[in-house]
Design an enzyme around this catalytic site. Structure first.
Site, PDB file in Angstrom:
ATOM      1  N   GLU A  35       0.856  -1.199   0.000  1.00  0.00           N
ATOM      2  CA  GLU A  35       0.000   0.000   0.000  1.00  0.00           C
ATOM      3  C   GLU A  35       0.883   1.237   0.000  1.00  0.00           C
ATOM      4  OE1 GLU A  35      -3.297   0.980  -0.225  1.00  0.00           O
ATOM      5  OE2 GLU A  35      -2.356   2.959  -0.053  1.00  0.00           O
ATOM      6  N   GLY A  41      -7.763   2.109   2.039  1.00  0.00           N
ATOM      7  CA  GLY A  41      -8.137   2.619   0.723  1.00  0.00           C
ATOM      8  C   GLY A  41      -9.100   3.793   0.776  1.00  0.00           C
ATOM      9  N   CYS A  43     -12.540   4.046   0.593  1.00  0.00           N
ATOM     10  CA  CYS A  43     -13.783   4.018   1.367  1.00  0.00           C
ATOM     11  C   CYS A  43     -13.549   4.547   2.776  1.00  0.00           C
ATOM     12  CB  CYS A  43     -14.331   2.591   1.407  1.00  0.00           C
ATOM     13  SG  CYS A  43     -15.800   2.440   2.410  1.00  0.00           S
ATOM     14  N   HIS A 450     -46.783  -0.944  12.251  1.00  0.00           N
ATOM     15  CA  HIS A 450     -47.251   0.441  12.193  1.00  0.00           C
ATOM     16  C   HIS A 450     -46.620   1.225  13.332  1.00  0.00           C
ATOM     17  CE1 HIS A 450     -49.970   3.828  11.732  1.00  0.00           C
ATOM     18  NE2 HIS A 450     -50.203   3.772  13.027  1.00  0.00           N
TER      19      HIS A 450
HETATM   20  C1  LIG Z   1     -15.934  11.060  -2.060  1.00  0.00           C
HETATM   21  C2  LIG Z   1     -16.339   9.621  -2.300  1.00  0.00           C
HETATM   22  C3  LIG Z   1     -17.505   9.121  -1.738  1.00  0.00           C
HETATM   23  C4  LIG Z   1     -17.881   7.803  -1.949  1.00  0.00           C
HETATM   24  N1  LIG Z   1     -19.047   7.342  -1.397  1.00  0.00           N
HETATM   25  C5  LIG Z   1     -19.411   6.059  -1.600  1.00  0.00           C
HETATM   26  C6  LIG Z   1     -20.600   5.531  -1.007  1.00  0.00           C
HETATM   27  O1  LIG Z   1     -21.334   6.237  -0.312  1.00  0.00           O
HETATM   28  N2  LIG Z   1     -20.904   4.216  -1.218  1.00  0.00           N
HETATM   29  C7  LIG Z   1     -20.118   3.410  -1.988  1.00  0.00           C
HETATM   30  O2  LIG Z   1     -20.446   2.241  -2.138  1.00  0.00           O
HETATM   31  N3  LIG Z   1     -18.995   3.886  -2.584  1.00  0.00           N
HETATM   32  C8  LIG Z   1     -18.629   5.179  -2.402  1.00  0.00           C
HETATM   33  N4  LIG Z   1     -17.475   5.645  -2.972  1.00  0.00           N
HETATM   34  C9  LIG Z   1     -16.692   4.731  -3.841  1.00  0.00           C
HETATM   35  C10 LIG Z   1     -15.865   3.770  -2.998  1.00  0.00           C
HETATM   36  O3  LIG Z   1     -15.051   4.491  -2.104  1.00  0.00           O
HETATM   37  C11 LIG Z   1     -15.022   2.892  -3.910  1.00  0.00           C
HETATM   38  O4  LIG Z   1     -15.856   2.303  -4.874  1.00  0.00           O
HETATM   39  C12 LIG Z   1     -14.308   1.779  -3.185  1.00  0.00           C
HETATM   40  O5  LIG Z   1     -13.667   2.235  -2.027  1.00  0.00           O
HETATM   41  C13 LIG Z   1     -13.309   1.145  -4.155  1.00  0.00           C
HETATM   42  O6  LIG Z   1     -12.471   0.302  -3.493  1.00  0.00           O
HETATM   43  P1  LIG Z   1     -11.305  -0.457  -4.248  1.00  0.00           P
HETATM   44  O7  LIG Z   1     -11.251  -1.782  -3.580  1.00  0.00           O
HETATM   45  O8  LIG Z   1     -11.472  -0.434  -5.701  1.00  0.00           O
HETATM   46  O9  LIG Z   1      -9.961   0.357  -3.946  1.00  0.00           O
HETATM   47  P2  LIG Z   1      -9.648   1.611  -3.060  1.00  0.00           P
HETATM   48  O10 LIG Z   1     -10.400   1.599  -1.779  1.00  0.00           O
HETATM   49  O11 LIG Z   1      -9.762   2.827  -3.897  1.00  0.00           O
HETATM   50  O12 LIG Z   1      -8.112   1.347  -2.670  1.00  0.00           O
HETATM   51  C14 LIG Z   1      -7.062   1.409  -3.578  1.00  0.00           C
HETATM   52  C15 LIG Z   1      -5.772   1.509  -2.793  1.00  0.00           C
HETATM   53  O13 LIG Z   1      -4.676   1.251  -3.659  1.00  0.00           O
HETATM   54  C16 LIG Z   1      -3.593   2.096  -3.295  1.00  0.00           C
HETATM   55  N5  LIG Z   1      -2.696   2.188  -4.448  1.00  0.00           N
HETATM   56  C17 LIG Z   1      -2.965   2.754  -5.660  1.00  0.00           C
HETATM   57  N6  LIG Z   1      -1.926   2.583  -6.490  1.00  0.00           N
HETATM   58  C18 LIG Z   1      -0.973   1.911  -5.801  1.00  0.00           C
HETATM   59  C19 LIG Z   1       0.319   1.434  -6.122  1.00  0.00           C
HETATM   60  N7  LIG Z   1       0.844   1.569  -7.357  1.00  0.00           N
HETATM   61  N8  LIG Z   1       1.045   0.805  -5.164  1.00  0.00           N
HETATM   62  C20 LIG Z   1       0.535   0.619  -3.927  1.00  0.00           C
HETATM   63  N9  LIG Z   1      -0.710   1.030  -3.577  1.00  0.00           N
HETATM   64  C21 LIG Z   1      -1.449   1.650  -4.504  1.00  0.00           C
HETATM   65  C22 LIG Z   1      -4.295   3.397  -2.921  1.00  0.00           C
HETATM   66  O14 LIG Z   1      -3.458   4.198  -2.098  1.00  0.00           O
HETATM   67  C23 LIG Z   1      -5.524   2.879  -2.187  1.00  0.00           C
HETATM   68  O15 LIG Z   1      -5.296   2.764  -0.814  1.00  0.00           O
HETATM   69  C24 LIG Z   1     -17.062   6.960  -2.755  1.00  0.00           C
HETATM   70  C25 LIG Z   1     -15.878   7.452  -3.315  1.00  0.00           C
HETATM   71  C26 LIG Z   1     -15.514   8.766  -3.093  1.00  0.00           C
HETATM   72  C27 LIG Z   1     -14.238   9.274  -3.710  1.00  0.00           C
END
Ligand SMILES: Cc1cc2nc3c(=O)[nH]c(=O)nc-3n(C[C@H](O)[C@H](O)[C@H](O)COP(=O)(O)OP(=O)(O)OC[C@H]3O[C@@H](n4cnc5c(N)ncnc54)[C@H](O)[C@@H]3O)c2cc1C
Length: 468
Positions: A35, A41, A43, A450
């Site tokens: 990471e 990440g 969320c 209700h």
């Molecule tokens: C403002 C906002 C509000 C949101 N609200 C909602 C909601 O209400 N409900 C909902 O369902 N979804 C919501 N989302 C979307 C949700 O956050 C994402 O869909 C979800 O967290 C995606 O998770 P993921 O597993 O794809 O990766 P992520 O949680 O995005 O994690 C990716 C990780 O990879 C790391 N990384 C990236 N590149 C590298 C690299 N080369 N080397 C090492 N580490 C790396 C990053 O630092 C990060 O920690 C929201 C998003 C945002 C931006």
């Protein structure tokens, strides 16, 4: 096994990668998770959870402001301490992050967590570059890419180099903007717009499309627009921003081209850019492994989330499609089922897509809306009902919005759109009914407590009509 060689390498501590790390480790595999920023990440750190924590503060402000109508207080403007609201949010996400750290490093054995930027050097090798210290290479038989997305910054004349905010930065702002301009009328723009309006800022949302929330039915967008406008959020639709500038006093000016050829200039103290997301694939050096991306940079996968390179998978937002935490988590279930379990194979295609926009009232959605049913040629009848007829709504004074449910030719539900207080929870009841293949008459005649919001399930089908 040498210390730089693992059974499984997970790049990114996202919503899919963390549970996958523990599942693989529990199955006896030697796992490494890399990471580059913070465990948990988007969320946990800069997405769903911090936004909802701050929305809860904004809702309290709104309740105080409107409490006189319920016989409480004198309607005086509440004192908003944004720094304190941000501190509460930080406390919460700190606890969540600690939970992820302890889960990965203490509650399970067999997981190595490395901090640093990962990039491919070959199909089974990745170089990890920590913030300080030397880069080193690790090898793994299987590699899972879970690197998520970041804010997409549009190519607008003048924007580059200006101190605009992304949602990540706005979540840590401790002084209230006098006038927040928001570029983008998607769900993130709306949640932040209502939040900062309720904190006391002037807010203007600027959207190039003709309606907010491009995937929703027109009546839903119009109703939500009206609700936000009644709270004082200014919404400018059909305005394509062509230039951004900032004067010596720090004020931003957006120069927009509007439909009909007229121009418009919008001025504010702060600018939030909320125009979509872009995948974190550009610095992964995917070409060294031969992993294919689409024209927007998202990794291409099949229904089992395998990339075109054997042994390399992509999970979560990084492979494109709808971007939600619950889908990223389901990607973990798909990979777990297919790699670790003996049961039937699991697919990432054809799964339900529930979601909720956390405005107040919320917009809960499951299945088809009218526009999608029409586009897919699915025959439907529509049942709709204003929220104001629900007893619970009247008692609590939360009467805004409407419910709309689509029913198919077999009397089973095709989808629900719930613009209502607790709209996400109410939508989930319809999702359960759809999963259980209930007919609408079963909901209509079910005994429900209700006076709960659920009673609306009895009433919404009273006027079931064919579309005009
Ligand atoms: C403002 C906002 C509000 C949101 N609200 C909602 C909601 O209400 N409900 C909902 O369902 N979804 C919501 N989302 C979307 C949700 O956050 C994402 O869909 C979800 O967290 C995606 O998770 P993921 O597993 O794809 O990766 P992520 O949680 O995005 O994690 C990716 C990780 O990879 C790391 N990384 C990236 N590149 C590298 C690299 N080369 N080397 C090492 N580490 C790396 C990053 O630092 C990060 O920690 C929201 C998003 C945002 C931006």
């Amino acid at each position: 096994m040498p210390s730089n060689s693992y059974d499984a390498l997970i790049i990114g501590s996202g919503q899919a990668g963390n549970p996958l790390a523990t599942a693989l480790a529990d199955a006896g595999q030697c796992v490494v998770l890399v990471e580059e920023r913070q465990l948990g990440g988007s969320c946990i750190n800069y997405g769903c959870q911090p936004v909802k924590a701050l929305l809860a503060s904004a809702e309290r402000a709104h309740q105080l402001r409107t409490a006189a109508a319920f016989g409480i207080g004198n309607g005086a403007e509440p004192a908003v301490d944004l720094a304190a609201a941000v501190a509460r949010k930080n406390q919460l996400i700190g606890e969540l992050r600690d939970g992820v750290r302890s889960n990965l490093t203490q509650e399970h054995t067999g997981i190595t967590v490395l901090y640093g930027h990962a990039q491919f050097t070959g199909p089974h090798t990745v170089q990890v570059t920590p913030e300080t210290g030397a880069a080193h290479e690790i090898k793994a038989a299987k590699i899972f890419i879970n690197t998520g997305t970041r804010a997409a910054i549009p190519a607008i004349d003048g924007l580059d180099g200006l101190p605009y905010l992304t949602t990540t930065q706005l979540l840590d702002l401790e002084e209230l903007p006098e006038h927040l301009l928001i570029l983008g009328g998607g769900y993130i723009g709306l949640e932040f717009g209502q939040m900062f309006r309720r904190f006391g800022s002037r807010v203007t949302i600027v959207e190039s499309g003709t309606q907010l929330l491009e995937r929703e039915d027109d009546d839903v967008c119009a109703a939500l627009k009206k609700i936000l406008e009644q709270e004082g959020v200014e919404i400018v639709l059909g305005a394509e921003v062509r230039r951004v500038s900032r004067n010596t006093a720090g004020a931003f000016t957006l120069t927009a081209h509007t439909r009909g050829g007229t121009g418009r200039r919008l001025r504010g103290s702060h600018l939030l850019v909320a125009t979509g997301r872009t995948p974190n694939t550009d610095t992964l050096n995917l070409s060294a492994a031969g992993v294919a991306r689409d024209e927007h940079g998202y990794i291409q996968v099949n229904s089992r989330l395998e990339t075109n390179v054997r042994g390399i998978y992509a999970l979560g937002d990084v492979h494109g499609g709808p971007q939600f935490t619950h889908l990223a988590y389901d990607d973990y279930r798909v990979v777990r089922a297919n790699l670790l379990e003996r049961g039937p194979r699991r697919s990432a295609r054809q799964r339900p897509l529930p979601y909720c926009v956390f405005t107040d009232p919320q917009l809960g959605r499951i299945g088809l809306n009218e526009e999608q049913a029409r586009a897919q040629g699915v025959p439907y009848r529509v049942a709709s009902m204003p929220v104001s007829v629900i007893g619970r709504a009247r008692e609590t004074g939360r009467t805004e919005g409407f419910w709309k449910v689509l029913v198919g030719a077999d009397d089973r539900l095709l989808g629900a759109t719930i613009l209502c207080a607790e709209g996400g929870e109410i939508m989930s009841m319809f999702q359960l009914a759809m999963a259980g293949r209930l007919k609408y008459q079963q909901l209509q005649h079910m005994v429900l407590a209700h006076p709960c919001w659920a009673e609306g399930l009895n009433n919404v089908f009273a006027k079931l009509a064919k579309p005009a």
